[in-house]
Design a protein around this motif. Structure first.
Motif, PDB file in Angstrom:
ATOM      1  N   PHE A  64       1.044  -1.185   0.333  1.00 59.51           N
ATOM      2  CA  PHE A  64       0.008   0.055  -0.266  1.00 59.51           C
ATOM      3  C   PHE A  64       1.021   0.935   0.052  1.00 59.51           C
ATOM      4  O   PHE A  64      -0.023   2.378  -0.385  1.00 59.51           O
ATOM      5  CB  PHE A  64      -0.753  -0.288   0.700  1.00 59.51           C
ATOM      6  CG  PHE A  64      -2.408  -0.968   1.089  1.00 59.51           C
ATOM      7  CD1 PHE A  64      -3.058   0.123   0.330  1.00 59.51           C
ATOM      8  CD2 PHE A  64      -2.097  -2.215   1.234  1.00 59.51           C
ATOM      9  CE1 PHE A  64      -4.364  -0.658   0.168  1.00 59.51           C
ATOM     10  CE2 PHE A  64      -3.591  -3.060   0.876  1.00 59.51           C
ATOM     11  CZ  PHE A  64      -4.594  -2.809   0.371  1.00 59.51           C
ATOM     12  N   SER A  65       2.279   1.165   0.744  1.00 57.17           N
ATOM     13  CA  SER A  65       2.664   2.420   0.576  1.00 57.17           C
ATOM     14  C   SER A  65       2.911   2.162  -1.716  1.00 57.17           C
ATOM     15  O   SER A  65       3.573   3.383  -1.751  1.00 57.17           O
ATOM     16  CB  SER A  65       3.695   1.879   0.897  1.00 57.17           C
ATOM     17  OG  SER A  65       4.078   2.240   2.332  1.00 57.17           O
ATOM     18  N   LEU A  66       3.637   1.532  -1.692  1.00 55.10           N
ATOM     19  CA  LEU A  66       3.850   1.156  -3.412  1.00 55.10           C
ATOM     20  C   LEU A  66       2.383   1.937  -4.214  1.00 55.10           C
ATOM     21  O   LEU A  66       2.520   3.508  -5.121  1.00 55.10           O
ATOM     22  CB  LEU A  66       4.249   0.162  -3.828  1.00 55.10           C
ATOM     23  CG  LEU A  66       5.359  -0.236  -3.744  1.00 55.10           C
ATOM     24  CD1 LEU A  66       5.694  -1.613  -3.980  1.00 55.10           C
ATOM     25  CD2 LEU A  66       6.601   0.631  -4.276  1.00 55.10           C
ATOM     26  N   LEU A  67       1.520   1.455  -4.065  1.00 54.99           N
ATOM     27  CA  LEU A  67      -0.104   2.147  -3.909  1.00 54.99           C
ATOM     28  C   LEU A  67      -0.487   3.970  -4.219  1.00 54.99           C
ATOM     29  O   LEU A  67      -0.604   4.831  -4.810  1.00 54.99           O
ATOM     30  CB  LEU A  67      -0.794   1.377  -3.041  1.00 54.99           C
ATOM     31  CG  LEU A  67      -2.141   1.480  -3.774  1.00 54.99           C
ATOM     32  CD1 LEU A  67      -2.391   1.147  -5.861  1.00 54.99           C
ATOM     33  CD2 LEU A  67      -2.847   0.870  -3.290  1.00 54.99           C
ATOM     34  N   ALA A  68       0.160   3.748  -2.813  1.00 50.26           N
ATOM     35  CA  ALA A  68       0.219   5.247  -2.583  1.00 50.26           C
ATOM     36  C   ALA A  68       1.181   6.712  -3.603  1.00 50.26           C
ATOM     37  O   ALA A  68       0.670   7.317  -4.097  1.00 50.26           O
ATOM     38  CB  ALA A  68       0.676   5.959  -0.656  1.00 50.26           C
ATOM     39  N   LEU A  69       2.215   6.098  -3.955  1.00 53.42           N
ATOM     40  CA  LEU A  69       3.649   6.381  -4.364  1.00 53.42           C
ATOM     41  C   LEU A  69       2.859   6.788  -6.131  1.00 53.42           C
ATOM     42  O   LEU A  69       3.005   7.160  -6.654  1.00 53.42           O
ATOM     43  CB  LEU A  69       4.690   5.483  -4.337  1.00 53.42           C
ATOM     44  CG  LEU A  69       6.015   6.404  -4.948  1.00 53.42           C
ATOM     45  CD1 LEU A  69       6.434   7.542  -4.321  1.00 53.42           C
ATOM     46  CD2 LEU A  69       6.565   5.190  -4.624  1.00 53.42           C
TER      47      LEU A  69
END
Length: 499
Positions: free
Chosen positions: A357-362
């Motif tokens: 989900f960190s990558l999704l936000a990025l």
């Protein structure tokens, strides 16, 4: 036949592949179907898909109870899959006529079918392994879970392309025909499958019982139809059913013998972990799906075509690819002397979820000139989420099955589905906060304000759950160890008395 795969297990694995193709092939099309054909808003569609994903699992505890106490696991699967085929055919007719009530009735029948049948295949699978071969049960479950994703990926990737040739009605009818194929398979192998069922599969049932069962089934389908047609009120009925099932399990826990009671308390603690994890699983068909449909590009790695609604197909693709390596990694760790309990492994699952989900936000920071997000971002996100799902999915089911008393085995598997259902409903409700009007223009500022904060907050919460899960895993391990000590004490007592 290899001890790793007892006689009837390959048939059950084939069933899982075919079921994944039929169910997920239709499921993947429903978002576009409701948005484009039935003219639902994004918020309405998110709630409808959330309710559809939840209704089968939340009713599975009831289905498991019926299978345990009345009709047997084999019958539950056969009857449930018969209604699957009927519901998908009704959905096909609703699509052909562009008739919302008929379409909703079709998914209501599918929801009933899923509730009745979803827990019993695991019971059939587990009973196919004899008492001396239980070490292979977890490995078999992980393999089964991985191969399920082969059918799921194929359907989620291919069905949006099939849509261009046979429209929605043809796609839904294809799923119905696949379900009919499973019924033929189960009829051919009915004797060994019934032998792997529970005691009720071997008892004849009266016409009076079948009449009562039929009336109850019709009532259930009517009630599910009402839920889908009145989602604002109907969602609370789903919550009530879910918490009532948990309440029944707590009641049975209070009355259980000492060792069973300790294991059942461990199951309840595990439910807390499962509900939190499956909240993220619920994001795939709600917020992540809407995000992909609105913004995902149409190529993977620059040359492989993909439809935006197929973004969720990356999850089963990674699960299939990684299933074997995950099993091999567990075996390698054990050889090196590292053996983690199943609850402790769940803490690692939240680590991968937080990364995903960190990558999704990025990804929201990387729109191209066409106003799209590269499909490669979504592919990477699902890589980490798939690792987490492989840890939780098969191992969670195996833990519940092994901890549950025999007379509550199917019901306990339904408890896992209740965790999936309740967390999915909450995920759908929360995901409506990012629903946007259909005619909005997707600029960088719109994408960041709608999606960035939402996905980042989910990543932070997953990081917090790592530490919460580590604490809860210690609680579960102590409960399981105490239950083993109690069992050993009960075994030794008669011997001491006899001496």
């Amino acid at each position: 036949m290899s001890a790793r795969l007892p006689g009837i297990v390959p048939v059950l694995i084939l069933r899982q592949i075919l079921w994944g193709a039929a169910f997920y092939g239709s499921f993947i099309l429903l978002t576009r179907f409701f948005l484009d054909k039935l003219n639902y808003s994004e918020a309405q569609t998110i709630m409808m898909l959330g309710a559809f994903g939840a209704i089968g699992p939340v009713c599975s505890a009831i289905g498991g109870f019926v299978a345990d106490r009345y009709i047997g696991s084999f019958r539950a699967v056969y009857i449930g899959y018969s209604f699957y085929a009927i519901g998908l055919a009704m959905l096909s007719a609703g699509a052909a006529l562009i008739n919302a009530p008929l379409s909703i009735l079709g998914i209501a029948v599918i929801g009933y079918s899923r509730g009745l049948s979803s827990t019993s295949p695991t019971v059939l699978f587990g009973n196919s392994y004899n008492e001396t071969n239980q070490d292979r049960f977890q490995e078999g479950l992980t393999l089964n879970y991985s191969l399920n994703n082969l059918g799921s990926f194929g359907a989620k990737y291919v069905f949006p392309f099939i849509l261009a040739f046979v429209a929605y009605q043809g796609s839904f009818m294809l799923s119905s025909l696949i379900m009919c194929g499973i019924l033929v398979l189960f009829y051919v192998y009915r004797k060994p499958l019934r032998a792997a069922g529970n005691a009720m599969d071997h008892r004849p049932l009266s016409l009076l019982f079948w009449g009562i069962f039929g009336a109850g089934s019709l009532f259930s389908m009517g009630l599910i139809y009402w839920v889908f047609s009145n989602l604002d009120q109907g969602q609370y009925l789903l919550y009530a059913i879910g918490f009532a099932a948990i309440g029944y399990f707590i009641f049975r826990t209070a009355k259980a013998e000492s060792s069973d009671q300790l294991r059942m308390i461990a199951i309840l603690v595990m439910m807390v972990i499962l509900i939190c994890f499956y909240f993220y699983y619920g994001q795939m068909m709600t917020s992540m799906n809407i995000y992909a449909i609105n913004l995902m590009g149409d190529e993977i790695l620059g040359f492989i075509p993909v439809k935006p609604e197929s973004g969720v197909a990356f999850n089963p693709l990674w699960c299939f690819i990684l299933g074997g390596p995950v099993v091999g990694f567990y075996a390698w760790l054990e050889k090196k002397g590292f053996s983690f309990s199943i609850p402790t492994k769940f803490a690692f699952a939240f680590v991968f979820t937080a990364i995903g989900f960190s990558l999704l936000a990025l990804s929201t920071q990387h729109m191209n000139e066409a106003g799209k997000i590269s499909a490669n971002w979504i592919l990477m996100v699902h890589f980490f989420q798939a690792i987490a799902e492989l840890i939780v999915g098969a191992l969670g089911a195996g833990f519940l099955f092994q901890m549950a008393p025999k007379d509550l085995s199917a019901f306990t598997m339904g408890m896992r589905s209740i965790a999936l259902s309740l967390s999915g409903l909450f995920a759908a409700r929360l995901s409506t906060s990012i629903a946007l009007p259909k005619d909005i223009e997707f600029t960088q500022s719109v994408v960041e304000s709608a999606y960035y904060d939402y996905f980042l907050k989910l990543a932070i919460f997953a990081g917090i759950m790592v530490f919460v899960t580590i604490f809860l895993s210690r609680v579960i391990n102590r409960l399981v160890e105490k239950s083993r000590n109690v069992d050993q004490g009960e075994t030794l007592t008669p011997a001491i008395t006899a001496s």
